[in-house]
Design a protein around this motif. Structure first.
Motif, mmCIF file in Angstrom:
data_model
loop_
_atom_site.group_PDB
_atom_site.id
_atom_site.type_symbol
_atom_site.label_atom_id
_atom_site.label_comp_id
_atom_site.label_asym_id
_atom_site.label_seq_id
_atom_site.Cartn_x
_atom_site.Cartn_y
_atom_site.Cartn_z
ATOM 1 N N MET A 171 1.422 -4.136 3.194
ATOM 2 C CA MET A 171 -0.002 -3.993 3.545
ATOM 3 C C MET A 171 -0.886 -4.660 2.487
ATOM 4 N N ALA A 200 6.253 5.127 5.044
ATOM 5 C CA ALA A 200 6.122 3.664 5.131
ATOM 6 C C ALA A 200 5.612 3.111 3.803
ATOM 7 N N GLY A 201 5.211 1.852 3.814
ATOM 8 C CA GLY A 201 4.618 1.228 2.635
ATOM 9 C C GLY A 201 5.504 1.301 1.407
ATOM 10 N N THR A 239 10.221 5.876 14.057
ATOM 11 C CA THR A 239 10.404 4.492 13.597
ATOM 12 C C THR A 239 9.315 4.089 12.598
ATOM 13 N N HIS A 240 8.742 5.076 11.942
ATOM 14 C CA HIS A 240 7.691 4.803 10.954
ATOM 15 C C HIS A 240 8.318 4.169 9.708
ATOM 16 N N GLY A 241 7.924 2.918 9.435
ATOM 17 C CA GLY A 241 8.439 2.259 8.242
ATOM 18 C C GLY A 241 9.636 1.354 8.482
ATOM 19 N N THR A 242 9.931 1.035 9.744
ATOM 20 C CA THR A 242 11.098 0.167 10.020
ATOM 21 C C THR A 242 10.930 -1.220 9.382
ATOM 22 N N ASP A 283 9.006 -2.147 6.856
ATOM 23 C CA ASP A 283 9.038 -2.066 5.386
ATOM 24 C C ASP A 283 10.487 -1.949 4.907
ATOM 25 N N ALA A 315 -0.558 -0.397 11.907
ATOM 26 C CA ALA A 315 0.464 0.655 11.766
ATOM 27 C C ALA A 315 0.943 1.104 13.150
ATOM 28 N N LYS A 316 2.109 1.747 13.186
ATOM 29 C CA LYS A 316 2.675 2.231 14.461
ATOM 30 C C LYS A 316 1.671 3.085 15.243
ATOM 31 N N GLN A 346 -2.367 9.044 4.891
ATOM 32 C CA GLN A 346 -1.573 8.750 6.088
ATOM 33 C C GLN A 346 -0.501 9.809 6.262
ATOM 34 N N GLY A 391 0.831 -1.201 0.000
ATOM 35 C CA GLY A 391 0.000 0.000 0.000
ATOM 36 C C GLY A 391 0.866 1.253 0.000
ATOM 37 N N THR A 392 0.273 2.362 -0.438
ATOM 38 C CA THR A 392 1.009 3.633 -0.439
ATOM 39 C C THR A 392 0.876 4.325 0.918
ATOM 40 N N LEU A 438 -4.348 -2.218 9.230
ATOM 41 C CA LEU A 438 -4.098 -2.188 7.791
ATOM 42 C C LEU A 438 -4.445 -3.520 7.140
ATOM 43 N N VAL A 471 2.076 -7.198 7.317
ATOM 44 C CA VAL A 471 1.659 -5.933 7.954
ATOM 45 C C VAL A 471 0.213 -6.033 8.456
HETATM 46 C C1 MP5 Z 1 0.914 1.575 3.555
HETATM 47 C C2 MP5 Z 1 1.581 1.156 4.816
HETATM 48 N N1 MP5 Z 1 2.252 -0.014 4.830
HETATM 49 C C3 MP5 Z 1 2.868 -0.411 5.966
HETATM 50 C C4 MP5 Z 1 2.819 0.338 7.105
HETATM 51 C C5 MP5 Z 1 3.460 -0.164 8.386
HETATM 52 O O1 MP5 Z 1 4.512 0.641 8.826
HETATM 53 P P1 MP5 Z 1 4.677 0.987 10.364
HETATM 54 O O2 MP5 Z 1 4.380 -0.264 11.145
HETATM 55 O O3 MP5 Z 1 6.072 1.436 10.531
HETATM 56 O O4 MP5 Z 1 3.638 2.084 10.629
HETATM 57 C C6 MP5 Z 1 2.113 1.562 7.067
HETATM 58 N N2 MP5 Z 1 2.009 2.355 8.146
HETATM 59 N N3 MP5 Z 1 1.504 1.939 5.903
#
Ligand code: MP5
Ligand code: ADP
Length: 271
Positions: free
Chosen positions: A82, A20-21, A211-214, A216, A112-113, A46, A13-14, A118, A109
């Motif tokens: 996602m 992230a994603g 830590t957003h996107g760790t 991914d 999300a943090k 997001q 997902g975007t 998701l 996934v």
């Molecule tokens: C589209 C998408 N894919 C994956 C995550 C998970 O990332 P995180 O757990 O770091 O929020 C996210 N927040 N959004």
């Protein structure tokens, strides 16, 4: 003749906030010097504060994206992120069976943090029964490993038990991420390989909300290294070092769970 550029694919997902994603996946793959294509299966509204909305992409358009990629590109390794709901997981599974897209890393996934779901509750069963048996490498965080195994994971021994159970569900190589063990001084991930070999990769826990996107970033780095020819163990060790560097050398974006620094480099890196 010029050698063909190494090509990878993210199926995810975007994130409109860029952290992230698919956005994190493409940034990571670019930094790891592989070409990345993307099949978008959901669009999220997001940012670093949370997920405001999301919508899964209709199956027809998912199928068409897979066909467009597979008809033209030579994908050596791919990853899923996602997957939103049952229909989306099933569409992805169908396409993964239809096309040869190389080594598959599944990042299952779920939440999300910021706490947004998701993946729908009923889709967890679909992931477990239909997607896991296709995975060469599975990279759940602790809550995801608990959901997939039904086990409670509160310590290192229980991480080991969960990895064994996930292999029993048909996954070849399992990496259980310890990022959610916030009381520990280390961020330790457990790996159980197809050969039966197991090991920990551990790094000092960095006290940060950025830590957003760790997850991914880790799974995309692993996918990139595999595509370049690394074995699973080497790819995971590089992935851990890269994600550590992206957290340690933080950047200032947004007001919540900030994104990682994908420009970060680490000692001994060949790239
Ligand atoms: C589209 C998408 N894919 C994956 C995550 C998970 O990332 P995180 O757990 O770091 O929020 C996210 N927040 N959004
Ligand atoms: N605060 C932190 N300090 C150092 N490493 C971390 C931290 N948080 C997560 N990691 C590492 O980032 C990777 C992703 O883990 P995790 O955050 O658990 O995944 P997810 O994003 O799927 O929830 C793992 O290698 C984990 O050890």
């Amino acid at each position: 003749m010029v050698n063909e550029t190494v090509q990878t694919l993210t199926i995810a997902g975007t994130d409109s906030g860029g952290g992230a994603g698919v956005m994190a996946d493409i940034k990571t793959m670019q930094m790891r010097h592989v070409f990345s294509a993307a099949v978008i299966v959901a669009v999220t509204a997001q940012n670093t504060i949370g997920v405001q909305d999301f919508m899964p992409i209709p199956k027809k358009l998912i199928d068409e994206q897979f066909a467009s990629v597979a008809d033209d590109l030579k994908i050596r390794a791919c990853k899923t992120g996602m997957l939103a709901d049952v229909a989306t997981v099933e569409a992805v599974v169908e396409n993964l069976k239809k096309y040869d897209l190389g080594t598959l890393t599944v990042d299952p996934v779920m939440v999300a943090k910021g706490g947004a779901h998701l993946l729908s509750e009923d889709a967890i069963k679909t992931v477990r029964e239909q997607l896991l048996p296709l995975a060469d490498i599975l990279t759940p965080n602790l809550p995801e490993a608990e959901e997939l195994t039904g086990l409670k994971i509160a310590n290192k021994d229980q991480m080991i038990d969960a990895a064994k159970k996930l292999q029993d569900l048909g996954v070849k190589n399992v990496l259980i991420k310890g990022g959610h063990q916030t009381e520990s001084k280390e961020s330790a991930d457990f790996i159980l390989l197809e050969s039966g070999k197991s090991f920990w990769v551990s790094s000092p826990r960095i006290d940060t909300v950025r830590t957003h996107g760790t997850g991914d970033t880790l799974s995309s780095c692993i996918t990139a290294e595999i595509a370049k020819g690394a074995d699973v163990e080497t790819a995971i060790r590089i992935g851990k070092k890269y994600v550590q560097a992206t957290i340690a050398n933080g950047i200032q974006v947004g007001h919540g769970h900030g994104p990682l620094n994908h420009w970060a480099t680490f000692e001994g890196d060949g790239e």
